[in-house]
Design an enzyme around this catalytic site. Sequence first.
Site, PDB file in Angstrom:
ATOM      1  N   HIS A 205       0.804  -1.234   0.000  1.00  0.00           N
ATOM      2  CA  HIS A 205       0.000   0.000   0.000  1.00  0.00           C
ATOM      3  C   HIS A 205       0.833   1.279   0.000  1.00  0.00           C
ATOM      4  O   HIS A 205       0.286   2.368  -0.089  1.00  0.00           O
ATOM      5  CB  HIS A 205      -0.931   0.025   1.214  1.00  0.00           C
ATOM      6  CG  HIS A 205      -0.187   0.300   2.503  1.00  0.00           C
ATOM      7  ND1 HIS A 205       0.447  -0.690   3.195  1.00  0.00           N
ATOM      8  CD2 HIS A 205       0.045   1.443   3.182  1.00  0.00           C
ATOM      9  CE1 HIS A 205       1.020  -0.172   4.258  1.00  0.00           C
ATOM     10  NE2 HIS A 205       0.812   1.129   4.278  1.00  0.00           N
TER      11      HIS A 205
HETATM   12  C1  UD1 Z   1      -1.362   5.716   5.861  1.00  0.00           C
HETATM   13  C2  UD1 Z   1       0.031   6.156   6.300  1.00  0.00           C
HETATM   14  C3  UD1 Z   1       0.992   4.992   6.178  1.00  0.00           C
HETATM   15  C4  UD1 Z   1       0.476   3.769   6.892  1.00  0.00           C
HETATM   16  C5  UD1 Z   1      -0.916   3.440   6.379  1.00  0.00           C
HETATM   17  C6  UD1 Z   1      -1.490   2.246   7.097  1.00  0.00           C
HETATM   18  C7  UD1 Z   1       0.549   8.509   5.862  1.00  0.00           C
HETATM   19  C8  UD1 Z   1       1.360   9.428   5.036  1.00  0.00           C
HETATM   20  N1  UD1 Z   1       0.547   7.222   5.479  1.00  0.00           N
HETATM   21  O1  UD1 Z   1      -1.296   5.415   4.475  1.00  0.00           O
HETATM   22  O2  UD1 Z   1       2.223   5.364   6.760  1.00  0.00           O
HETATM   23  O3  UD1 Z   1       1.346   2.687   6.652  1.00  0.00           O
HETATM   24  O4  UD1 Z   1      -1.758   4.571   6.600  1.00  0.00           O
HETATM   25  O5  UD1 Z   1      -2.599   1.729   6.420  1.00  0.00           O
HETATM   26  O6  UD1 Z   1      -0.030   8.923   6.820  1.00  0.00           O
HETATM   27  N2  UD1 Z   1      -8.786   4.973   2.056  1.00  0.00           N
HETATM   28  C9  UD1 Z   1     -10.032   4.396   2.141  1.00  0.00           C
HETATM   29  N3  UD1 Z   1     -10.551   4.158   3.387  1.00  0.00           N
HETATM   30  C10 UD1 Z   1      -9.902   4.473   4.538  1.00  0.00           C
HETATM   31  C11 UD1 Z   1      -8.645   5.076   4.437  1.00  0.00           C
HETATM   32  C12 UD1 Z   1      -8.097   5.312   3.196  1.00  0.00           C
HETATM   33  O7  UD1 Z   1     -10.658   4.086   1.141  1.00  0.00           O
HETATM   34  O8  UD1 Z   1     -10.441   4.223   5.633  1.00  0.00           O
HETATM   35  C13 UD1 Z   1      -8.184   5.177   0.722  1.00  0.00           C
HETATM   36  C14 UD1 Z   1      -8.486   6.519   0.112  1.00  0.00           C
HETATM   37  O9  UD1 Z   1      -8.602   6.339  -1.278  1.00  0.00           O
HETATM   38  C15 UD1 Z   1      -7.247   7.305   0.407  1.00  0.00           C
HETATM   39  C16 UD1 Z   1      -6.167   6.259   0.348  1.00  0.00           C
HETATM   40  O10 UD1 Z   1      -6.777   5.081   0.839  1.00  0.00           O
HETATM   41  O11 UD1 Z   1      -7.034   8.350  -0.483  1.00  0.00           O
HETATM   42  C17 UD1 Z   1      -4.927   6.586   1.125  1.00  0.00           C
HETATM   43  O12 UD1 Z   1      -5.229   6.821   2.493  1.00  0.00           O
HETATM   44  P1  UD1 Z   1      -4.259   7.738   3.398  1.00  0.00           P
HETATM   45  O13 UD1 Z   1      -4.810   7.865   4.761  1.00  0.00           O
HETATM   46  O14 UD1 Z   1      -3.909   8.992   2.671  1.00  0.00           O
HETATM   47  O15 UD1 Z   1      -2.908   6.940   3.456  1.00  0.00           O
HETATM   48  P2  UD1 Z   1      -2.592   5.377   3.585  1.00  0.00           P
HETATM   49  O16 UD1 Z   1      -2.181   4.896   2.262  1.00  0.00           O
HETATM   50  O17 UD1 Z   1      -3.686   4.632   4.274  1.00  0.00           O
END
Ligand code: UD1
Length: 362
Positions: A205
Amino acid sequence: MRVALVIGTRPQIIKSAPIIHNANKFPDIELFVVHTGQHYDYEMSKQFFNELSLPDPVVNLGVGSGSHNWQTAQMMMGLDKAYAELKPDIVLVPGDTNSTLAGALTAAKMRIPVAHVEAGARSFDMRMPEEVNRRLTDHCSARLFAVTEGCAANLRREGIREDRIVLSGDTMYESVQRHRRDIDKEDVVGEFGLAAKNYGVLTLHRAENTDEEERFRRIIGSLLELDLDIVFPCHPRTKNRLNEIGLLGKVQQRFRLIQPVSYFRMLSLVKNAAVVLTDSGGLQKEAFWLRTPCVTLRDSTEWLETVEAGTNQLVGSDPEKIARAVGEASAQGFPVTPFEDSELLIPDASVRILSNLLSNGW
Ligand code: UD1
Protein backbone atom coordinates in the site's frame (compact mmCIF):
# COMPACT_ATOMS: atom_id res chain seq x y z
CA MET A 1 -1.78 14.12 34.19
CA ARG A 2 -4.12 14.46 31.21
CA VAL A 3 -2.70 12.63 28.22
CA ALA A 4 -4.23 12.99 24.75
CA LEU A 5 -3.29 10.01 22.59
CA VAL A 6 -3.66 11.08 18.96
CA ILE A 7 -4.26 8.40 16.35
CA GLY A 8 -5.83 8.17 12.92
CA THR A 9 -4.76 5.03 11.10
CA ARG A 10 -4.93 1.28 11.45
CA PRO A 11 -1.32 0.70 12.62
CA GLN A 12 -1.59 3.48 15.17
CA ILE A 13 -4.59 1.83 16.79
CA ILE A 14 -2.61 -1.41 17.11
CA LYS A 15 0.48 0.37 18.48
CA SER A 16 -1.63 2.22 21.03
CA ALA A 17 -3.72 -0.67 22.33
CA PRO A 18 -1.29 -1.82 25.08
CA ILE A 19 -0.85 1.78 26.25
CA ILE A 20 -4.62 2.33 26.43
CA HIS A 21 -5.14 -0.95 28.30
CA ASN A 22 -2.36 -0.40 30.81
CA ALA A 23 -3.20 3.26 31.44
CA ASN A 24 -5.92 1.98 33.82
CA LYS A 25 -3.14 0.77 36.13
CA PHE A 26 -1.81 4.32 36.49
CA PRO A 27 -4.23 6.30 38.66
CA ASP A 28 -2.26 9.51 38.08
CA ILE A 29 -2.78 9.31 34.32
CA GLU A 30 -6.03 10.22 32.62
CA LEU A 31 -5.58 9.04 29.06
CA PHE A 32 -8.07 9.75 26.29
CA VAL A 33 -8.02 9.03 22.58
CA VAL A 34 -8.36 11.67 19.87
CA HIS A 35 -9.00 10.18 16.39
CA THR A 36 -8.20 12.33 13.36
CA GLY A 37 -10.39 10.24 11.03
CA GLN A 38 -7.52 9.63 8.57
CA HIS A 39 -8.81 6.06 8.30
CA TYR A 40 -12.60 5.83 8.34
CA ASP A 41 -13.73 2.56 6.71
CA TYR A 42 -14.94 -0.01 9.23
CA GLU A 43 -12.20 -2.42 8.13
CA MET A 44 -9.47 0.21 8.58
CA SER A 45 -10.46 1.59 11.99
CA LYS A 46 -13.53 0.56 13.98
CA GLN A 47 -12.94 -3.17 13.61
CA PHE A 48 -9.68 -2.81 15.57
CA PHE A 49 -11.38 -0.82 18.35
CA ASN A 50 -13.96 -3.60 18.66
CA GLU A 51 -11.53 -6.48 18.43
CA LEU A 52 -9.06 -5.01 20.93
CA SER A 53 -11.84 -3.77 23.28
CA LEU A 54 -10.69 -0.17 23.12
CA PRO A 55 -12.81 2.72 24.39
CA ASP A 56 -14.27 5.06 21.78
CA PRO A 57 -12.23 8.18 21.05
CA VAL A 58 -13.44 11.26 22.94
CA VAL A 59 -13.47 13.02 19.60
CA ASN A 60 -13.17 11.96 15.97
CA LEU A 61 -12.24 14.84 13.67
CA GLY A 62 -13.49 12.93 10.61
CA VAL A 63 -10.82 14.42 8.35
CA GLY A 64 -10.76 11.59 5.78
CA SER A 65 -8.69 11.36 2.61
CA GLY A 66 -7.04 14.07 0.53
CA SER A 67 -3.62 15.29 -0.51
CA HIS A 68 -1.01 15.07 2.22
CA ASN A 69 -0.99 18.82 2.78
CA TRP A 70 -4.76 19.16 2.77
CA GLN A 71 -5.12 16.22 5.13
CA THR A 72 -2.41 17.41 7.54
CA ALA A 73 -3.74 20.97 7.55
CA GLN A 74 -7.31 19.83 8.24
CA MET A 75 -6.06 17.71 11.11
CA MET A 76 -4.08 20.60 12.57
CA MET A 77 -7.10 22.90 12.50
CA GLY A 78 -9.26 20.25 14.16
CA LEU A 79 -6.61 19.40 16.75
CA ASP A 80 -6.04 23.07 17.58
CA LYS A 81 -9.66 23.27 18.68
CA ALA A 82 -9.67 19.85 20.35
CA TYR A 83 -6.55 20.59 22.44
CA ALA A 84 -7.97 23.97 23.47
CA GLU A 85 -11.11 22.24 24.74
CA LEU A 86 -9.59 19.07 26.19
CA LYS A 87 -6.58 20.80 27.77
CA PRO A 88 -4.13 17.89 27.74
CA ASP A 89 -0.92 18.20 29.79
CA ILE A 90 0.84 15.97 27.29
CA VAL A 91 0.14 14.83 23.74
CA LEU A 92 1.24 11.28 22.93
CA VAL A 93 1.65 10.34 19.27
CA PRO A 94 2.56 6.89 17.91
CA GLY A 95 4.17 6.01 14.58
CA ASP A 96 4.85 8.03 11.46
CA THR A 97 1.63 8.91 9.66
CA ASN A 98 0.20 12.28 8.77
CA SER A 99 -1.88 12.00 11.96
CA THR A 100 1.35 11.61 13.96
CA LEU A 101 2.86 14.75 12.49
CA ALA A 102 -0.32 16.80 12.80
CA GLY A 103 -0.73 15.68 16.43
CA ALA A 104 2.84 16.62 17.30
CA LEU A 105 3.15 19.87 15.39
CA THR A 106 -0.15 21.28 16.62
CA ALA A 107 0.82 20.50 20.22
CA ALA A 108 4.31 21.95 19.84
CA LYS A 109 2.86 25.20 18.50
CA MET A 110 0.47 25.35 21.46
CA ARG A 111 3.39 24.67 23.82
CA ILE A 112 1.96 21.35 24.95
CA PRO A 113 4.79 18.82 25.46
CA VAL A 114 4.83 15.98 22.92
CA ALA A 115 5.88 12.38 23.52
CA HIS A 116 6.60 10.19 20.48
CA VAL A 117 6.09 6.42 20.54
CA GLU A 118 8.36 4.63 18.04
CA ALA A 119 10.83 7.52 17.88
CA GLY A 120 14.11 7.30 15.99
CA ALA A 121 13.04 4.78 13.33
CA ARG A 122 14.71 5.84 10.06
CA SER A 123 14.62 4.60 6.47
CA PHE A 124 16.96 7.45 5.43
CA ASP A 125 14.74 8.05 2.42
CA MET A 126 13.15 11.47 2.56
CA ARG A 127 11.01 10.70 -0.51
CA MET A 128 8.79 8.65 1.81
CA PRO A 129 6.09 10.73 3.49
CA GLU A 130 6.55 8.61 6.61
CA GLU A 131 10.25 9.56 6.88
CA VAL A 132 9.33 13.25 6.76
CA ASN A 133 6.68 12.66 9.42
CA ARG A 134 9.02 10.74 11.73
CA ARG A 135 11.86 13.19 11.57
CA LEU A 136 9.73 16.26 12.14
CA THR A 137 7.77 14.59 14.92
CA ASP A 138 10.97 13.55 16.69
CA HIS A 139 12.33 17.06 16.49
CA CYS A 140 9.31 18.64 18.12
CA SER A 141 9.00 16.00 20.84
CA ALA A 142 10.06 16.48 24.44
CA ARG A 143 10.17 12.73 25.18
CA LEU A 144 11.20 10.16 22.60
CA PHE A 145 10.37 6.49 23.12
CA ALA A 146 12.77 4.46 21.00
CA VAL A 147 12.01 0.84 20.10
CA THR A 148 15.66 -0.27 19.88
CA GLU A 149 19.12 1.00 20.71
CA GLY A 150 19.54 1.56 16.94
CA CYS A 151 16.59 3.98 16.96
CA ALA A 152 18.05 5.75 20.01
CA ALA A 153 21.41 6.05 18.21
CA ASN A 154 19.69 7.66 15.21
CA LEU A 155 18.23 10.30 17.51
CA ARG A 156 21.60 11.03 19.14
CA ARG A 157 23.19 11.44 15.71
CA GLU A 158 20.57 14.09 14.91
CA GLY A 159 21.55 16.03 18.03
CA ILE A 160 18.58 15.14 20.22
CA ARG A 161 19.37 15.55 23.90
CA GLU A 162 20.17 12.30 25.70
CA ASP A 163 17.81 13.06 28.60
CA ARG A 164 14.87 13.14 26.20
CA ILE A 165 15.51 9.66 24.78
CA VAL A 166 14.00 6.59 26.46
CA LEU A 167 14.64 3.02 25.25
CA SER A 168 11.13 1.65 25.65
CA GLY A 169 10.83 -1.42 23.43
CA ASP A 170 7.97 -1.90 21.01
CA THR A 171 4.29 -1.81 21.93
CA MET A 172 3.59 -3.89 18.79
CA TYR A 173 5.67 -6.71 20.25
CA GLU A 174 3.76 -6.44 23.50
CA SER A 175 0.52 -6.69 21.57
CA VAL A 176 1.62 -9.83 19.71
CA GLN A 177 2.65 -11.42 23.03
CA ARG A 178 -0.58 -10.48 24.72
CA HIS A 179 -2.73 -11.90 21.94
CA ARG A 180 -0.94 -15.13 21.04
CA ARG A 181 -3.94 -17.20 22.12
CA ASP A 182 -6.41 -15.01 20.24
CA ILE A 183 -4.25 -15.40 17.14
CA ASP A 184 -4.19 -19.17 17.51
CA LYS A 185 -7.98 -19.32 17.88
CA GLU A 186 -8.43 -17.95 14.36
CA ASP A 187 -8.68 -20.45 11.52
CA VAL A 188 -8.32 -18.22 8.48
CA VAL A 189 -6.05 -20.75 6.85
CA GLY A 190 -8.73 -23.43 7.08
CA GLU A 191 -11.45 -21.03 5.89
CA PHE A 192 -9.50 -20.34 2.73
CA GLY A 193 -8.70 -24.02 2.23
CA LEU A 194 -4.98 -23.32 2.48
CA ALA A 195 -2.30 -25.51 3.99
CA ALA A 196 -0.18 -24.06 6.78
CA LYS A 197 3.32 -22.99 5.65
CA ASN A 198 2.31 -23.49 2.04
CA TYR A 199 1.15 -20.03 0.97
CA GLY A 200 2.28 -16.42 0.97
CA VAL A 201 0.47 -13.47 2.52
CA LEU A 202 0.82 -10.18 0.67
CA THR A 203 0.19 -6.55 1.62
CA LEU A 204 1.07 -3.58 -0.54
CA HIS A 205 0.00 0.00 0.00
CA ARG A 206 2.98 2.36 0.23
CA ALA A 207 2.74 5.44 -1.94
CA GLU A 208 6.22 4.79 -3.37
CA ASN A 209 4.96 1.44 -4.71
CA THR A 210 1.40 2.20 -5.74
CA ASP A 211 1.74 5.70 -7.16
CA GLU A 212 4.49 5.18 -9.72
CA GLU A 213 2.78 3.11 -12.40
CA GLU A 214 5.87 1.44 -13.87
CA ARG A 215 7.12 0.31 -10.48
CA PHE A 216 3.67 -0.84 -9.38
CA ARG A 217 3.23 -2.86 -12.60
CA ARG A 218 6.70 -4.39 -12.16
CA ILE A 219 5.96 -5.53 -8.60
CA ILE A 220 2.50 -6.89 -9.42
CA GLY A 221 3.89 -8.54 -12.57
CA SER A 222 6.61 -10.34 -10.57
CA LEU A 223 4.15 -11.50 -7.94
CA LEU A 224 1.78 -12.85 -10.59
CA GLU A 225 4.64 -15.02 -11.87
CA LEU A 226 5.35 -16.69 -8.51
CA ASP A 227 4.51 -20.34 -8.12
CA LEU A 228 2.81 -19.79 -4.77
CA ASP A 229 -0.72 -19.47 -3.41
CA ILE A 230 -1.10 -15.86 -2.32
CA VAL A 231 -3.63 -14.31 0.06
CA PHE A 232 -3.86 -10.57 -0.46
CA PRO A 233 -5.76 -8.48 2.10
CA CYS A 234 -5.91 -5.37 -0.03
CA HIS A 235 -5.72 -1.75 1.19
CA PRO A 236 -8.46 0.38 -0.43
CA ARG A 237 -5.93 2.67 -2.17
CA THR A 238 -4.19 -0.35 -3.73
CA LYS A 239 -7.47 -1.78 -4.97
CA ASN A 240 -8.32 1.60 -6.54
CA ARG A 241 -4.91 1.78 -8.19
CA LEU A 242 -5.15 -1.79 -9.53
CA ASN A 243 -8.50 -0.88 -11.00
CA GLU A 244 -7.13 2.34 -12.55
CA ILE A 245 -4.30 0.56 -14.33
CA GLY A 246 -6.49 -2.33 -15.47
CA LEU A 247 -4.85 -5.09 -13.38
CA LEU A 248 -7.58 -5.73 -10.83
CA GLY A 249 -9.19 -8.58 -12.79
CA LYS A 250 -5.90 -10.45 -13.24
CA VAL A 251 -4.95 -10.03 -9.61
CA GLN A 252 -8.38 -11.25 -8.48
CA GLN A 253 -8.01 -14.30 -10.69
CA ARG A 254 -4.55 -15.25 -9.53
CA PHE A 255 -4.58 -14.23 -5.82
CA ARG A 256 -7.14 -14.53 -3.06
CA LEU A 257 -7.84 -10.83 -2.94
CA ILE A 258 -9.80 -9.98 0.21
CA GLN A 259 -10.85 -6.93 2.24
CA PRO A 260 -8.41 -5.68 4.92
CA VAL A 261 -8.74 -8.24 7.72
CA SER A 262 -8.88 -7.86 11.48
CA TYR A 263 -5.72 -7.81 13.60
CA PHE A 264 -6.00 -11.37 14.93
CA ARG A 265 -6.90 -12.77 11.52
CA MET A 266 -3.98 -10.97 9.92
CA LEU A 267 -1.53 -12.27 12.48
CA SER A 268 -2.94 -15.76 12.07
CA LEU A 269 -2.34 -15.48 8.32
CA VAL A 270 1.21 -14.27 8.99
CA LYS A 271 2.02 -16.96 11.52
CA ASN A 272 0.88 -19.79 9.25
CA ALA A 273 2.37 -18.46 6.01
CA ALA A 274 5.50 -19.80 4.34
CA VAL A 275 6.44 -16.22 3.58
CA VAL A 276 5.18 -12.67 4.14
CA LEU A 277 5.42 -10.31 1.18
CA THR A 278 4.97 -6.71 2.21
CA ASP A 279 5.89 -3.04 2.04
CA SER A 280 4.51 -2.35 5.53
CA GLY A 281 6.86 -1.44 8.37
CA GLY A 282 4.88 -3.17 11.11
CA LEU A 283 4.44 -6.45 9.27
CA GLN A 284 8.21 -6.88 8.88
CA LYS A 285 8.40 -6.98 12.66
CA GLU A 286 5.24 -9.03 13.15
CA ALA A 287 6.61 -11.66 10.75
CA PHE A 288 9.79 -11.71 12.84
CA TRP A 289 7.92 -12.17 16.13
CA LEU A 290 5.76 -14.91 14.63
CA ARG A 291 8.78 -16.60 13.05
CA THR A 292 7.79 -16.35 9.43
CA PRO A 293 10.36 -15.23 6.85
CA CYS A 294 9.63 -11.87 5.25
CA VAL A 295 10.33 -10.45 1.79
CA THR A 296 10.09 -6.67 1.83
CA LEU A 297 9.03 -4.96 -1.39
CA ARG A 298 10.92 -1.75 -0.66
CA ASP A 299 14.39 -0.31 -1.25
CA SER A 300 14.92 0.64 2.39
CA THR A 301 13.63 -0.34 5.80
CA GLU A 302 13.42 1.25 9.24
CA TRP A 303 13.76 -2.23 10.75
CA LEU A 304 17.27 -3.24 9.74
CA GLU A 305 17.37 -5.48 12.82
CA THR A 306 15.15 -7.96 10.95
CA VAL A 307 17.42 -7.90 7.88
CA GLU A 308 20.53 -8.34 10.03
CA ALA A 309 18.91 -11.30 11.78
CA GLY A 310 18.51 -12.93 8.36
CA THR A 311 14.72 -13.16 8.62
CA ASN A 312 13.84 -10.36 6.21
CA GLN A 313 15.11 -9.71 2.67
CA LEU A 314 14.88 -6.28 1.05
CA VAL A 315 14.12 -6.78 -2.62
CA GLY A 316 12.70 -3.47 -3.85
CA SER A 317 10.79 -3.93 -7.10
CA ASP A 318 13.34 -6.16 -8.85
CA PRO A 319 11.55 -9.24 -10.33
CA GLU A 320 14.62 -11.49 -10.10
CA LYS A 321 15.29 -10.57 -6.49
CA ILE A 322 11.64 -11.05 -5.60
CA ALA A 323 11.54 -14.54 -7.15
CA ARG A 324 14.86 -15.58 -5.57
CA ALA A 325 13.97 -14.28 -2.10
CA VAL A 326 10.56 -15.95 -2.11
CA GLY A 327 12.13 -19.23 -3.25
CA GLU A 328 14.76 -19.08 -0.52
CA ALA A 329 12.34 -18.05 2.21
CA SER A 330 9.88 -20.84 1.37
CA ALA A 331 12.65 -23.44 1.16
CA GLN A 332 14.68 -22.43 4.20
CA GLY A 333 12.03 -21.28 6.66
CA PHE A 334 12.84 -19.07 9.61
CA PRO A 335 16.43 -19.02 10.89
CA VAL A 336 16.50 -19.78 14.59
CA THR A 337 19.91 -18.77 15.92
CA PRO A 338 19.99 -14.98 16.14
CA PHE A 339 16.44 -14.62 17.36
CA GLU A 340 16.75 -14.65 21.13
CA ASP A 341 19.18 -11.72 21.45
CA SER A 342 17.23 -9.34 19.27
CA GLU A 343 16.52 -5.88 20.55
CA LEU A 344 13.08 -6.22 19.05
CA LEU A 345 12.21 -8.44 22.02
CA ILE A 346 12.28 -5.87 24.83
CA PRO A 347 9.15 -6.61 26.90
CA ASP A 348 6.52 -4.37 28.55
CA ALA A 349 7.00 -1.27 26.39
CA SER A 350 3.69 0.31 27.37
CA VAL A 351 4.42 0.15 31.10
CA ARG A 352 7.82 1.73 30.52
CA ILE A 353 6.19 4.48 28.47
CA LEU A 354 3.41 5.19 30.96
CA SER A 355 5.78 5.21 33.97
CA ASN A 356 8.09 7.54 32.14
CA LEU A 357 5.31 9.99 31.36
CA LEU A 358 4.96 10.51 35.11
CA SER A 359 8.64 11.28 35.63
CA ASN A 360 9.89 14.85 35.90
CA GLY A 361 11.70 16.91 33.32
CA TRP A 362 8.94 18.01 30.94
C1 UD1 B 1 -1.36 5.72 5.86
C2 UD1 B 1 0.03 6.16 6.30
C3 UD1 B 1 0.99 4.99 6.18
C4 UD1 B 1 0.48 3.77 6.89
C5 UD1 B 1 -0.92 3.44 6.38
C6 UD1 B 1 -1.49 2.25 7.10
C7 UD1 B 1 0.55 8.51 5.86
C8 UD1 B 1 1.36 9.43 5.04
N1 UD1 B 1 0.55 7.22 5.48
O1 UD1 B 1 -1.30 5.42 4.48
O2 UD1 B 1 2.22 5.36 6.76
O3 UD1 B 1 1.35 2.69 6.65
O4 UD1 B 1 -1.76 4.57 6.60
O5 UD1 B 1 -2.60 1.73 6.42
O6 UD1 B 1 -0.03 8.92 6.82
N2 UD1 B 1 -8.79 4.97 2.06
C9 UD1 B 1 -10.03 4.40 2.14
N3 UD1 B 1 -10.55 4.16 3.39
C10 UD1 B 1 -9.90 4.47 4.54
C11 UD1 B 1 -8.65 5.08 4.44
C12 UD1 B 1 -8.10 5.31 3.20
O7 UD1 B 1 -10.66 4.09 1.14
O8 UD1 B 1 -10.44 4.22 5.63
C13 UD1 B 1 -8.18 5.18 0.72
C14 UD1 B 1 -8.49 6.52 0.11
O9 UD1 B 1 -8.60 6.34 -1.28
C15 UD1 B 1 -7.25 7.30 0.41
C16 UD1 B 1 -6.17 6.26 0.35
O10 UD1 B 1 -6.78 5.08 0.84
O11 UD1 B 1 -7.03 8.35 -0.48
C17 UD1 B 1 -4.93 6.59 1.12
O12 UD1 B 1 -5.23 6.82 2.49
P1 UD1 B 1 -4.26 7.74 3.40
O13 UD1 B 1 -4.81 7.87 4.76
O14 UD1 B 1 -3.91 8.99 2.67
O15 UD1 B 1 -2.91 6.94 3.46
P2 UD1 B 1 -2.59 5.38 3.59
O16 UD1 B 1 -2.18 4.90 2.26
O17 UD1 B 1 -3.69 4.63 4.27
